[in-house]
Every structure is written in C-alpha cells, then in structure tokens.
Design an enzyme around this catalytic site. Structure first.
Site, PDB file in Angstrom:
ATOM      1  CE  LYS A  54      -4.525  -1.375   0.616  1.00 49.42           C
ATOM      2  NZ  LYS A  54      -4.470  -2.725   1.142  1.00 49.42           N
ATOM      3  CB  SER A 305      -0.428  -8.324  -0.449  1.00 45.35           C
ATOM      4  OG  SER A 305      -1.238  -9.117   0.386  1.00 45.35           O
TER       5      SER A 305
END
Ligand SMILES: *Cc1c(COP(=O)(O)O)cnc(C)c1O
Length: 320
Positions: A54, A305
C-alpha cells in the site's frame, strides 16, 4: 485492452517512488517447490516500507499531490494498511495526514498511523459515514482525498509491483494476486498485460469475501452483505468502480481459498521461508500451496502483499 492503467503511468509511478521505496525481493524454497511440483517465487511486499504494498500507491498519489503548492495535507478513511501508508507518505512529503476511522477500530493499527504523525478522527461505524466525513474534510480544509484502491494513480503505484516482477523474472507462466477492493490486481494486471500478455494473472479471494469472483460471474459489481474472513485486508464488500472493469478485462482467472488454507499458508511461509505475513498477505500463496497442486509444472509468482499482524492475532492463528 480498455480501462487498463497505461504502462507509461506505471513507469512514472516507478520514478516517483524509486528514491524512497525499496524493490522487494523474490523469495523461494526448494521444499515448497518440491511439495507443490511448481516453480514458486514469493514477491515479498511484507518487506515493503510500512509493511505492505500500500505504500506504493499512497506514495505515488501523495507525491503528485505535493506538486500543487496549495495542498497542505491529505485525508483518507481507511484504518488498516492503507491508513498507515498514507500517514507515512504524507510525513515524507511534509504534509499533514487525517485518517477517519470507525469508533470500534483496533488500537494496534491506529497506533501505527499515529506513530507516523497522522491525526486520527473517530467517526461512526459504517464506511459510508467515514467516506462522507473524509470528503467533507477534503472540501472544507483543502485536503487531497487518497482512496485505498479506486484511483488511477493509486492503481499505477500498485502496478509497480508487476513492473518489478517482469524485470526480476524473464520466464514466467502466472502471477497470483490477492483481491480486496482490486487496486493491487488492477495495477499488476495492467503492467503484465502491457508487456507480457501471455503471462496469466490470477486473482485470489477468501471464500467468505469473494466479491470480485461473484461480481465477475454476473458481469456487474455485486455488494456482499459482509466480508467474512481472517484476511482483514480482503473483506471489502464489492470491487471498485474503476477496478472492476480491469478485473473483467485483464485478469485471466479468479479463484477462492478458505480461511484454513490461509492459516496453513502463513505457517508454511514461516517454517519454510522464515517470513511472517499477515492473513491477507498469505492469500495468494494459499492457492499456490493447495494440496491438489493447481499450478503443477508452472513457473509462478505469488504476491505476499503484507506482513502487519499483531502478536495476539498471530498467536490465535498459528498451531500451538
Ligand atoms: C489492501 C490489501 C490487499 C488488497 O488490495 P486491494 O488493492 O484492496 O485489492 C491485500 N493484502 C494486503 C496486505 C492489503 O493491505
């Protein structure tokens, strides 16, 4: 393909993030390759700044915002990894960060954003209330709203993961990408299909929060009543307005995994690779590691992730 994020935009994002965010490594394990009959690499975004990919999208969007001297700060409505990434990127650029969180938000995640100097505002319990408040703050105080996935510059930032994979491996059959709102897979699929369209892009969702899978079946965005999974970053109830058309056109397959598969994948990544990932971060790997060896004989990258999991949650999830 229509709707995709342009390759040039992803390259520009790469230039913007290059001096601050590291290129993350591809990890592999002979044992896992042997057990799955697959040549597997794990793209270690758990080692990215702030502990998840992110940081890429938030940093790209906020660097762009910074080029307007009238902008003094940014605002978002996400308490999880995106909130942390926005707080980090704002601080690097000398901007204020406002993060609107639900009244019942977990304190560990908020503490991380506060440590980067963000201002936390508690507001309601629904995402609609938070979004409205964030948009109001943006209007009244001249702040730039940074969405978690439904924004072309956020998607381009996440797409730099795909661009890196293409540079790191020149022979590859498939990339496995977890899906929440779809920003990561939209960016990665755009990069892969622009440069090497024969590489398969496979989206992976928890079976209890398979909003993209269900939406794709009926060719329109469907909203789940609630997303249920231990993968807290993947519980979004619908794909985005911008991400869904990319998921429809540029993603080859969508698959689901159970929470038990995610939990076991976390444990195998710890014992075999010696890396700690959060449940959302283990979702793509869980598909590659499934007992029926769905990708046998292929060369595959699974994106890890993120790695932000608090100790209490970790203790609950791992075998005793
Ligand atoms: C946000 C997030 C995802 C999902 O990304 P989207 O862009 O919302 O699809 C996956 N894993 C982790 C660790 C995340 O923080």
């Amino acid at each position: 393909m229509a709707n995709m994020v342009e390759w040039e935009r992803i390259l520009t994002a790469r230039e913007r993030i290059a001096d601050t965010l590291p290129i993350t490594p591809l990890l592999s394990s002979r044992t896992l390759n042997h057990e799955t009959a697959t040549q597997l690499w794990f793209k270690a975004e758990n080692f990215q700044k702030t502990g998840s990919f992110k940081a890429r999208g938030a940093f790209n969007r906020i660097r762009l915002a910074k080029s307007d001297p009238a902008v003094s700060g940014v605002v978002t409505a996400s308490s999880g990894n995106h909130g942390q990434a926005v707080a980090f990127a704002a601080r690097v650029h000398g901007l204020t960060a406002h993060i609107v969180v639900p009244q019942d938000a977990s304190s560990a995640k908020i503490a991380a954003a506060e440590a980067y100097g963000a201002t936390i505002e508690y507001c309601g319990t629904t995402s609609r209330e938070r979004l409205e408040r964030a948009e109001q703050l943006a209007r009244q105080n001249g702040l730039v709203f940074v969405p978690p996935y439904d924004d072309v510059e956020v998607m381009a930032g996440q797409g730099t993961v795909g661009a890196e994979i293409l540079e790191q491996l020149d022979d590859l059959d498939a990339v496995l990408v977890p899906i929440g709102g779809g920003g990561l897979i939209s960016g990665v699929a755009s990069a892969i299909k622009a440069r090497r369209p024969s590489v398969q892009v496979i989206g992976v969702e928890p079976v209890g929060a398979a909003s993209s899978y269900l939406s794709r079946q009926v060719h329109q965005r469907v909203e789940l009543p609630a997303g249920l999974s231990i993968a807290d970053g993947l519980r979004s109830v619908a794909p985005g307005v911008l991400t869904f058309p990319i998921i429809m056109s540029a993603v080859d397959h969508l698959v689901t995994v159970t929470d038990e598969q995610i939990r076991q994948a976390m444990w195998r990544l710890i014992t075999r690779l010696k890396v700690l990932v959060e449940p959302s971060g283990a979702c793509a790997a869980a598909y590659a590691l499934a007992v029926d060896r769905p990708l046998a004989g292929q060369r595959v990258v699974a994106i890890l992730s993120g790695g932000n999991v608090d100790p209490a949650t970790l203790c609950r999830l791992l075998p005793s």
